[in-house]
Write a protein that holds these residues in place. Structure first.
Motif, PDB file in Angstrom:
ATOM      1  N   GLY A  42       3.089  13.806   3.383  1.00 59.17           N
ATOM      2  CA  GLY A  42       3.718  14.933   2.704  1.00 59.17           C
ATOM      3  C   GLY A  42       3.735  14.821   1.197  1.00 59.17           C
ATOM      4  O   GLY A  42       4.174  15.745   0.502  1.00 59.17           O
ATOM      5  N   LEU A  43       3.272  13.695   0.678  1.00 58.10           N
ATOM      6  CA  LEU A  43       3.331  13.453  -0.765  1.00 58.10           C
ATOM      7  C   LEU A  43       2.141  14.114  -1.458  1.00 58.10           C
ATOM      8  O   LEU A  43       1.046  13.573  -1.503  1.00 58.10           O
ATOM      9  CB  LEU A  43       3.355  11.949  -1.053  1.00 58.10           C
ATOM     10  N   THR A  44       2.367  15.318  -1.960  1.00 61.93           N
ATOM     11  CA  THR A  44       1.359  16.040  -2.729  1.00 61.93           C
ATOM     12  C   THR A  44       1.978  16.450  -4.058  1.00 61.93           C
ATOM     13  O   THR A  44       3.208  16.527  -4.186  1.00 61.93           O
ATOM     14  CB  THR A  44       0.882  17.307  -1.990  1.00 61.93           C
ATOM     15  N   ALA A  73       2.737   5.081  -8.762  1.00 59.60           N
ATOM     16  CA  ALA A  73       3.916   5.215  -9.623  1.00 59.60           C
ATOM     17  C   ALA A  73       5.186   5.312  -8.786  1.00 59.60           C
ATOM     18  O   ALA A  73       6.239   4.780  -9.180  1.00 59.60           O
ATOM     19  CB  ALA A  73       3.776   6.437 -10.519  1.00 59.60           C
ATOM     20  N   THR A  74       5.107   5.967  -7.637  1.00 56.86           N
ATOM     21  CA  THR A  74       6.266   6.056  -6.745  1.00 56.86           C
ATOM     22  C   THR A  74       6.613   4.676  -6.202  1.00 56.86           C
ATOM     23  O   THR A  74       7.794   4.301  -6.137  1.00 56.86           O
ATOM     24  CB  THR A  74       5.988   7.050  -5.600  1.00 56.86           C
ATOM     25  N   ALA A  75       5.599   3.911  -5.830  1.00 59.24           N
ATOM     26  CA  ALA A  75       5.843   2.540  -5.367  1.00 59.24           C
ATOM     27  C   ALA A  75       6.479   1.708  -6.485  1.00 59.24           C
ATOM     28  O   ALA A  75       7.440   0.962  -6.249  1.00 59.24           O
ATOM     29  CB  ALA A  75       4.541   1.905  -4.894  1.00 59.24           C
ATOM     30  N   ASP A  79      11.618  10.325  -8.400  1.00 56.57           N
ATOM     31  CA  ASP A  79      12.720  10.356  -7.433  1.00 56.57           C
ATOM     32  C   ASP A  79      12.492  11.432  -6.377  1.00 56.57           C
ATOM     33  O   ASP A  79      12.805  11.234  -5.197  1.00 56.57           O
ATOM     34  CB  ASP A  79      14.062  10.543  -8.146  1.00 56.57           C
ATOM     35  N   ALA A  80      11.911  12.555  -6.776  1.00 55.10           N
ATOM     36  CA  ALA A  80      11.550  13.588  -5.804  1.00 55.10           C
ATOM     37  C   ALA A  80      10.472  13.063  -4.861  1.00 55.10           C
ATOM     38  O   ALA A  80      10.498  13.326  -3.648  1.00 55.10           O
ATOM     39  CB  ALA A  80      11.080  14.855  -6.519  1.00 55.10           C
ATOM     40  N   VAL A 134       5.874  17.684  -4.681  1.00 55.14           N
ATOM     41  CA  VAL A 134       6.742  17.013  -5.660  1.00 55.14           C
ATOM     42  C   VAL A 134       7.252  18.021  -6.685  1.00 55.14           C
ATOM     43  O   VAL A 134       8.441  18.019  -7.023  1.00 55.14           O
ATOM     44  CB  VAL A 134       6.030  15.826  -6.328  1.00 55.14           C
ATOM     45  N   ASP A 135       6.375  18.891  -7.176  1.00 56.62           N
ATOM     46  CA  ASP A 135       6.821  19.930  -8.112  1.00 56.62           C
ATOM     47  C   ASP A 135       7.964  20.731  -7.509  1.00 56.62           C
ATOM     48  O   ASP A 135       8.990  20.973  -8.154  1.00 56.62           O
ATOM     49  CB  ASP A 135       5.667  20.886  -8.453  1.00 56.62           C
ATOM     50  N   SER A 136       7.784  21.141  -6.262  1.00 55.97           N
ATOM     51  CA  SER A 136       8.794  21.947  -5.592  1.00 55.97           C
ATOM     52  C   SER A 136      10.098  21.179  -5.417  1.00 55.97           C
ATOM     53  O   SER A 136      11.175  21.679  -5.741  1.00 55.97           O
ATOM     54  CB  SER A 136       8.254  22.410  -4.230  1.00 55.97           C
ATOM     55  N   ARG A 137      10.007  19.954  -4.918  1.00 54.09           N
ATOM     56  CA  ARG A 137      11.209  19.153  -4.666  1.00 54.09           C
ATOM     57  C   ARG A 137      11.928  18.802  -5.946  1.00 54.09           C
ATOM     58  O   ARG A 137      13.147  18.780  -5.991  1.00 54.09           O
ATOM     59  CB  ARG A 137      10.814  17.889  -3.905  1.00 54.09           C
ATOM     60  N   ALA A 138      11.172  18.540  -7.001  1.00 55.72           N
ATOM     61  CA  ALA A 138      11.779  18.170  -8.290  1.00 55.72           C
ATOM     62  C   ALA A 138      12.302  19.387  -9.048  1.00 55.72           C
ATOM     63  O   ALA A 138      13.026  19.240 -10.029  1.00 55.72           O
ATOM     64  CB  ALA A 138      10.768  17.419  -9.146  1.00 55.72           C
TER      65      ALA A 138
END
Length: 188
Positions: free
Chosen positions: A26-28, A56-58, A13-14, A32-36
């Motif tokens: 921006g998807l690294t 997996a995001t798709a 979700d992040a 993702v760690d930071s946003r999540a």
């Protein structure tokens, strides 16, 4: 690979939020760690490569869309033509959460033009969009062909894409007029 399903969903979700805000570039793992809000390295423990994370995001966007289809299927009772029109207009003016998922979905569609491995997931996502539109139309007592529903879904996707990326329709009546014209052209 770690198996905490709640953490996995939190990460994906992040990632969807990042796609919406920053695009595929921006998807690294670090972003993702930071946003999540998870410890550094968590995302890479779940998804070793950026490609695995993207796929997996798709897949998560596909799952979210199918969840929406299931919710529509259980919530929609018989609809009059006016009820059908009102529901379609609401769908063309998505709430903030659905708007964000839709922007991420469009970002993935664009990325699939460069990454062939995403195309099957995007085809599944389009199938979910067609299925949800079909359920709604059938609830109004209409029986469109699968080809007509695919065309209608593609046209509505185009309308939503332009509204989300360039400028929304100035007034709700314009969306209502569009829905009237589409229903007449595709279903009458």
């Amino acid at each position: 690979m770690p198996t905490n399903p709640e953490r996995r969903t939190q990460i994906l979700d992040a990632a969807i939020d990042i796609l919406c805000d920053d695009g595929v570039g921006g998807l690294t793992h670090r972003q993702v760690d930071s946003r999540a809000g998870v410890p550094a390295g968590t995302t890479s423990n779940y998804f070793r490569t950026r490609q695995a994370l993207l796929e997996a995001t798709a897949a998560r966007t596909v799952d979210l869309h199918w969840q929406r289809v299931e919710a529509l299927q259980s919530a929609i009772g018989p609809l009059s033509r006016d009820g059908l029109k009102a529901l379609m207009v609401r769908m063309l003016e998505p709430d903030e959460q659905f708007r964000r998922w839709t922007l991420a979905r469009f970002e993935l569609f664009m990325e699939s033009t460069r990454r062939e491995e995403l195309r099957p997931l995007m085809a599944e996502l389009q199938a979910a969009a067609v299925k949800s539109a079909t359920l709604i139309i059938e609830a109004a007592g209409l029986t469109p062909t699968p080809e007509r529903m695919d065309e209608l879904s593609r046209m509505l996707n185009g309308f939503v894409f332009i509204n989300l990326t360039i400028a929304p329709v100035p007034r709700a009546q314009d969306a209502a007029g569009l829905v009237d014209r589409l229903l007449s052209a595709f279903l009458d």
